[in-house]
Design an enzyme around this catalytic site. Sequence first.
Site, PDB file in Angstrom:
ATOM      1  N   GLY A  53       6.111  -2.169   7.990  1.00  0.00           N
ATOM      2  CA  GLY A  53       5.395  -0.930   8.322  1.00  0.00           C
ATOM      3  C   GLY A  53       4.707  -0.898   9.666  1.00  0.00           C
ATOM      4  N   ASP A 109       0.197  -0.706   9.242  1.00  0.00           N
ATOM      5  CA  ASP A 109       0.326   0.743   9.256  1.00  0.00           C
ATOM      6  C   ASP A 109      -0.852   1.423   8.573  1.00  0.00           C
ATOM      7  OD1 ASP A 109       1.069  -0.195   6.727  1.00  0.00           O
ATOM      8  OD2 ASP A 109       3.072   0.676   6.761  1.00  0.00           O
ATOM      9  N   ASP A 112      -5.207   0.440   2.576  1.00  0.00           N
ATOM     10  CA  ASP A 112      -5.324   1.200   1.330  1.00  0.00           C
ATOM     11  C   ASP A 112      -6.345   0.496   0.426  1.00  0.00           C
ATOM     12  OD1 ASP A 112      -4.780   2.989  -0.733  1.00  0.00           O
ATOM     13  OD2 ASP A 112      -2.844   2.144  -1.229  1.00  0.00           O
ATOM     14  N   LYS A 141      -7.221   4.703   4.022  1.00  0.00           N
ATOM     15  CA  LYS A 141      -7.613   5.493   2.838  1.00  0.00           C
ATOM     16  C   LYS A 141      -8.859   4.824   2.284  1.00  0.00           C
ATOM     17  CE  LYS A 141      -2.869   6.186   1.221  1.00  0.00           C
ATOM     18  NZ  LYS A 141      -1.980   5.960   0.072  1.00  0.00           N
ATOM     19  N   ASP A 169       6.822   3.727   4.398  1.00  0.00           N
ATOM     20  CA  ASP A 169       8.017   4.001   3.607  1.00  0.00           C
ATOM     21  C   ASP A 169       7.718   4.444   2.185  1.00  0.00           C
ATOM     22  OD1 ASP A 169       7.134   1.261   2.861  1.00  0.00           O
ATOM     23  OD2 ASP A 169       8.937   1.298   1.617  1.00  0.00           O
TER      24      ASP A 169
HETATM   25  P1  IMP Z   1      -3.268  -2.409   0.418  1.00  0.00           P
HETATM   26  O1  IMP Z   1      -3.039  -3.864   0.208  1.00  0.00           O
HETATM   27  O2  IMP Z   1      -3.494  -1.681  -0.891  1.00  0.00           O
HETATM   28  O3  IMP Z   1      -4.327  -2.095   1.435  1.00  0.00           O
HETATM   29  O4  IMP Z   1      -1.919  -1.786   0.888  1.00  0.00           O
HETATM   30  C1  IMP Z   1      -1.467  -1.852   2.138  1.00  0.00           C
HETATM   31  C2  IMP Z   1       0.041  -1.664   2.143  1.00  0.00           C
HETATM   32  O5  IMP Z   1       0.448  -0.730   1.138  1.00  0.00           O
HETATM   33  C3  IMP Z   1       0.449  -1.101   3.453  1.00  0.00           C
HETATM   34  O6  IMP Z   1       0.858  -2.121   4.318  1.00  0.00           O
HETATM   35  C4  IMP Z   1       1.592  -0.198   3.066  1.00  0.00           C
HETATM   36  O7  IMP Z   1       2.799  -0.921   3.133  1.00  0.00           O
HETATM   37  C5  IMP Z   1       1.389   0.179   1.640  1.00  0.00           C
HETATM   38  N1  IMP Z   1       0.865   1.561   1.490  1.00  0.00           N
HETATM   39  C6  IMP Z   1      -0.382   1.925   1.135  1.00  0.00           C
HETATM   40  N2  IMP Z   1      -0.525   3.254   1.112  1.00  0.00           N
HETATM   41  C7  IMP Z   1       0.680   3.761   1.467  1.00  0.00           C
HETATM   42  C8  IMP Z   1       1.176   5.107   1.652  1.00  0.00           C
HETATM   43  O8  IMP Z   1       0.494   6.135   1.491  1.00  0.00           O
HETATM   44  N3  IMP Z   1       2.477   5.207   2.026  1.00  0.00           N
HETATM   45  C9  IMP Z   1       3.285   4.117   2.233  1.00  0.00           C
HETATM   46  N4  IMP Z   1       2.857   2.858   2.087  1.00  0.00           N
HETATM   47  C10 IMP Z   1       1.565   2.679   1.706  1.00  0.00           C
HETATM   48 MG    MG Z   2       3.568  -2.178   4.443  1.00  0.00          MG
END
Ligand code: IMP
Ligand code: MG
Length: 192
Positions: A53, A109, A112, A141, A169
């Site tokens: 990403g 990217d 979250d 987010k 993606d």
């Molecule tokens: P985290 O570990 O929950 O912070 O997630 C981060 C990863 O989840 C990012 O590197 C993205 O690959 C994926 N991700 C989180 N939200 C989205 C979204 O809205 N669209 C696509 N990929 C997302």
């Molecule tokens: Mg990712």
Amino acid sequence: MNGMLSGTGNLDERLERILFDQAKIRDCIAEMGSRITDDYAGGSLTIVAVLQGGVLFLADLIREIRLPLRMDSISVASYHGGTSSSGTVTFHQNRLPDVEGRDVLVLDDILDSGRTLAAIMGRIQEDCRPRSVRSAVLLSKKVNRAVPIEADYTGFEIGDEFVVGYGLDYQGEYRNLPVIGVLRKEWILPES
Ligand code: IMP
Ligand code: MG
């Protein structure tokens, strides 16, 4: 085009809404690049992009940074095909970036739940002996955070919606969209 399936829709037409168009993304990255240039003035940097990403963000951001710079990458997965985080972060490689004594900037990217960035920052800090580690994300987010982590550089804050494009993606696709937007419901498979 002859022989093409009808009704699959042009990629752009699969978006319900565009959040950030190319000009918005370009301006945001130019601004971030100049802040990074100022913050590290006189120094040098190793950018570690999170695959896949972070690749488009990497390519555009490094051209806005006026510093001697090296590139590396790290491959992890925290998603398994759906539209919400799985809660576990898997490292896909044994070789970690060679950043001993260097100032490191990890790029992803989107931030979250925060688990992915927290795991990567922790791993680099513990195992790679860098001089410093900071992070940059194009999107955040904040409402979804499960781990208390914020990026040092954040492009745009968004709400709790699933977005695609510009590296992001859904089931491996849509990364090549030059804009960031929300997928129409009919293109999201029901989660089993
Ligand atoms: P985290 O570990 O929950 O912070 O997630 C981060 C990863 O989840 C990012 O590197 C993205 O690959 C994926 N991700 C989180 N939200 C989205 C979204 O809205 N669209 C696509 N990929 C997302
Ligand atoms: Mg990712």
